[in-house]
Design an enzyme around this catalytic site. Structure first.
Site, PDB file in Angstrom:
ATOM      1  NE  ARG A 244       2.830   2.740  11.887  1.00  0.00           N
ATOM      2  CZ  ARG A 244       2.407   2.488  10.654  1.00  0.00           C
ATOM      3  NH1 ARG A 244       2.016   3.492   9.868  1.00  0.00           N
ATOM      4  NH2 ARG A 244       2.374   1.253  10.194  1.00  0.00           N
TER       5      ARG A 244
ATOM      6  CD  GLN B   3      -3.253   4.787  14.161  1.00  0.00           C
ATOM      7  OE1 GLN B   3      -2.842   5.742  13.521  1.00  0.00           O
ATOM      8  NE2 GLN B   3      -3.339   3.583  13.597  1.00  0.00           N
TER       9      GLN B   3
ATOM     10  CG  ASN C  11      -0.268  -0.153   2.526  1.00  0.00           C
ATOM     11  OD1 ASN C  11       0.968  -0.156   2.606  1.00  0.00           O
ATOM     12  ND2 ASN C  11      -1.045  -0.295   3.590  1.00  0.00           N
TER      13      ASN C  11
ATOM     14  CG  HIS D  94      -3.606   4.578   9.965  1.00  0.00           C
ATOM     15  ND1 HIS D  94      -2.640   3.921  10.674  1.00  0.00           N
ATOM     16  CD2 HIS D  94      -3.090   4.720   8.713  1.00  0.00           C
ATOM     17  CE1 HIS D  94      -1.591   3.670   9.902  1.00  0.00           C
ATOM     18  NE2 HIS D  94      -1.850   4.139   8.704  1.00  0.00           N
TER      19      HIS D  94
END
Length: 401
Positions: A285, A314, A147, A333
């Protein structure tokens, strides 16, 4: 028989989709560097389906159960009474995504006596205490490059959204207004700006390639300098460290992995060295940026905008200040979990499992930790250590729900 514990994010609030906006996605066989996309023996899903949520199961159930394995899928990952913590005790394999990470802390690894393999369905394995994985001879793997382009596209979108003041302008439309002066009082062109990336690996380089047509001046810093040919083709200026890069850039994008060497890199001191009114985009991050330092910089005007889709922990607690700070363009995210990307990282997860169960070696590109040391992509990008401290605060999101 092995027990595979898979942690995925919740289904859509209105239920798993009965149909999709598009009927298909483009087929991609190779990444820009020539590496092939995942090559499992087969898949049990249609590319373009929602695979990253609980009902999608990464398309793994038939494959695993036909082979006699047990698959447990849950989104309940945080806190001592979570389903993840209960099931972890006798799990052989843990699968998690960066978008809804199951934090494998030292304490959790100590309880998981049978754990042999931790797979990141995506890229970025900082939710695993890599030092504890090394010490306990647990293999850590991720689906490298699956990705990266998805994230690079997201970065380009966020840079334009911040600089052009897109989000407030869109909100005026929703409100029924036509407030042009309000829309453009913070809007600029990116043309001619100096834009730099901290980290020029697969994602950072892809960002630079996508920005070149905007007639901007491009900068980068990375512990691995790019080939001279690439620097000349893109017109790149190399900087030996982040400090020298941020001083000259109007926009800085962070595309580096999280490890002890990058944790809280963008603190008050480094942000103070940036140009006043510059923009910071972080899809790497959340913990690479100091949470409160970012808020202070936006409130003082040192930063004109901050955007990203990565937080720590998260999911972010409801009261996380990045939800309400001024001039931000935050999203959950999502940059690396488009339906297109999910097809690749689901296939890559299956490829890793196939090789693991067959006793075959994993692709070097997929390896982060193996045989008690950093390996493959991990040896290139990470340093040993732990970046999971503080992750227990993710349970606060569940308490507030």
């Amino acid at each position: 028989m092995a027990k595979i514990l898979c942690v995925l994010y919740d289904d859509p609030v209105d239920g798993y989709p009965p149909q999709y906006a598009r009927d298909s996605i483009p087929e991609i066989e190779h990444y820009p560097d020539g590496m092939t996309t995942p090559t499992p023996s087969g898949i049990d899903f249609k590319p373009g389906a929602l695979l990253g949520s609980v009902s999608g199961e990464l398309g793994l159930r038939k494959f695993l159960e036909d082979a006699g394995h047990e698959l447990v899928v849950t989104s309940d990952k945080d806190g001592p009474n979570s389903e993840f913590e209960k099931q972890l005790v006798d799990a052989d394999v843990v699968i998690s995504q960066p978008f809804w990470p199951a934090y494998l802390t030292e304490e959790r690894i100590a309880k998981a006596k049978k754990l042999k393999l931790a797979i990141t369905a995506g890229i970025g394995s900082d939710h695993v205490d890599l030092q504890a994985a090394i010490d306990n001879d647990i293999t850590v793997a991720e689906v490298t490059f699956c990705n990266s382009i998805s994230v690079a596209e997201h970065v380009a979108m966020m840079i334009l959204a911040l600089v052009r003041n897109y989000i407030p302008s869109y909100q005026w439309v929703i409100k029924g207004g036509w407030n042009i002066a309000d829309c453009v009082e913070r809007a600029y062109d990116v043309e001619g700006m100096h834009i730099g990336t901290v980290g020029a690996g697969r994602i950072g380089l892809a960002v630079l390639k996508r920005l070149k047509p905007f007639d901007v001046k491009l900068h980068y810093t990375d512990k691995h300098r790019l080939p001279t040919k690439v620097e000349k083709e893109l017109g790149l200026t190399y900087h030996p460290d982040a400090e020298s890069l941020v001083k000259v850039c109007d926009v800085v994008t962070v595309n580096a992995p999280l490890h002890p060497g990058t944790e809280h890199m963008f603190n008050d001191e480094l942000i103070s060295r940036m140009k006043r009114g510059s923009y910071l985009v972080n899809t790497a991050r959340g913990k690479i940026a100091d949470r409160d330092a970012v808020v202070r910089a936006l409130e003082s005007g040192q930063l004109a905008g901050y955007a990203g889709d990565v937080w720590f922990p998260q999911p972010a607690p409801r009261e996380h200040p990045w939800r309400t700070m001024p001039h931000h363009g935050m999203t959950p995210h999502v940059s690396g979990t488009t339906l297109s990307a999910q097809a690749r990282y689901a296939a890559g997860t299956r490829e890793i499992l196939e090789h693991f169960f067959a006793g075959k070696g994993l692709r070097d590109e997929y390896l982060i930790v193996e045989r008690g040391k950093l390996a493959g992509a991990g040896a290139h990008a990470y340093t040993a250590g732990d970046s999971t401290k503080g992750s227990e605060k993710a349970a606060e999101f569940k308490k507030a729900s």
